[in-house]
Scaffold this motif. Sequence first.
Motif, mmCIF file in Angstrom:
data_model
loop_
_atom_site.group_PDB
_atom_site.id
_atom_site.type_symbol
_atom_site.label_atom_id
_atom_site.label_comp_id
_atom_site.label_asym_id
_atom_site.label_seq_id
_atom_site.Cartn_x
_atom_site.Cartn_y
_atom_site.Cartn_z
ATOM 1 N N UNK A 1 39.232 15.120 31.679
ATOM 2 C CA UNK A 1 38.133 16.017 31.281
ATOM 3 C C UNK A 1 36.881 15.229 30.925
ATOM 4 N N UNK A 2 37.063 14.058 30.329
ATOM 5 C CA UNK A 2 35.915 13.258 29.895
ATOM 6 C C UNK A 2 35.123 12.673 31.060
ATOM 7 N N UNK A 3 35.733 12.578 32.259
ATOM 8 C CA UNK A 3 35.024 12.009 33.410
ATOM 9 C C UNK A 3 34.688 13.074 34.467
ATOM 10 N N UNK A 4 34.842 14.346 34.109
ATOM 11 C CA UNK A 4 34.515 15.422 35.040
ATOM 12 C C UNK A 4 33.050 15.369 35.449
ATOM 13 N N UNK A 5 32.760 15.549 36.732
ATOM 14 C CA UNK A 5 31.368 15.751 37.146
ATOM 15 C C UNK A 5 30.916 17.151 36.747
ATOM 16 N N UNK A 6 29.615 17.337 36.650
ATOM 17 C CA UNK A 6 29.075 18.637 36.249
ATOM 18 C C UNK A 6 28.938 19.536 37.474
ATOM 19 N N UNK A 7 30.086 19.990 37.978
ATOM 20 C CA UNK A 7 30.126 20.841 39.161
ATOM 21 C C UNK A 7 30.112 22.314 38.767
ATOM 22 N N UNK A 8 29.742 23.146 39.724
ATOM 23 C CA UNK A 8 29.791 24.588 39.508
ATOM 24 C C UNK A 8 31.200 25.083 39.804
ATOM 25 N N UNK A 9 32.081 24.949 38.819
ATOM 26 C CA UNK A 9 33.485 25.347 38.974
ATOM 27 C C UNK A 9 33.965 26.058 37.715
ATOM 28 N N UNK A 10 35.116 26.696 37.865
ATOM 29 C CA UNK A 10 35.816 27.279 36.717
ATOM 30 C C UNK A 10 36.994 26.370 36.392
ATOM 31 N N UNK A 11 37.119 25.990 35.126
ATOM 32 C CA UNK A 11 38.262 25.207 34.671
ATOM 33 C C UNK A 11 39.062 26.044 33.688
ATOM 34 N N UNK A 12 40.326 26.267 34.016
ATOM 35 C CA UNK A 12 41.251 26.981 33.135
ATOM 36 C C UNK A 12 42.174 25.941 32.527
#
Length: 252
Positions: A109-120
């Motif tokens: 989670x800490x290295x996620x790119x800022x994409x237009x996605x939904x994260x559950x």
Amino acid sequence: MYPAERQAAIIAAAHEDDGALSVTALSRDLGVTAETIRRDLAVLERQGAIVRTHGGARLTPGMPFELSLAKRQAAEADEKRRIAVRAVEEIPTDGVLLLDSGSLALVTASVFPDLSIIVVTNNLPAIPVLAERANISVMALPGRVRPISQGAVDEWTRHRLSTLNVDLVLLGANGLTADAVTTTIPDEAEVKRAMLLSAKRRVLTITASKIGISSFCHVADTDELDMIITDDRIRSEMRDSLHAAGPDIIVV
């Protein structure tokens, strides 16, 4: 002290004393009645963490000791970050991602790119980390929080997962062999299983130290995975065995 905090303290005490627990000693150390301790032990037994004995309890045979989330965060930090960086390359654009609980998922989670996605996710510590990304929509799964992993794992969690259809799951585990993915308690195994069944693509992220280990509860057969991402400490013969089972093996 809340029941969940007390139960976490009971498991911690078992880890410090070769897996053995005494009702009398726990009552004294935690400052509650023996009856309260017995109720806590009954809850932990239903979760599969302990087996009751005369006058106390012991950790479930064959279940490896689990460190707290904070201690696991500090362990294998470099390997976890490399795995996490590779794992986010699998994230679909404009899709729905399901993120498991655990320390490696939190690093991811800490290295996620800022994409237009939904994260559950059922990973409570990951929620504020992900919420900092302006384009990510974060949805928290409901359920009882397991103190040691800080993940939601109960029938509410499983019910919500049964209604979902996601593009990708990034799953964690406590053990992996050529035959099976495993974890430590039944509730967690059932939630992980529900995650796997809700996803079109199934990616397991796991450090090499957990490969070759069979934990207490079965989550899935290894051939149900699409991909395994691990670090370069994996033994070549184990890598070959896992690949023969079906999933792609990515070593970082």
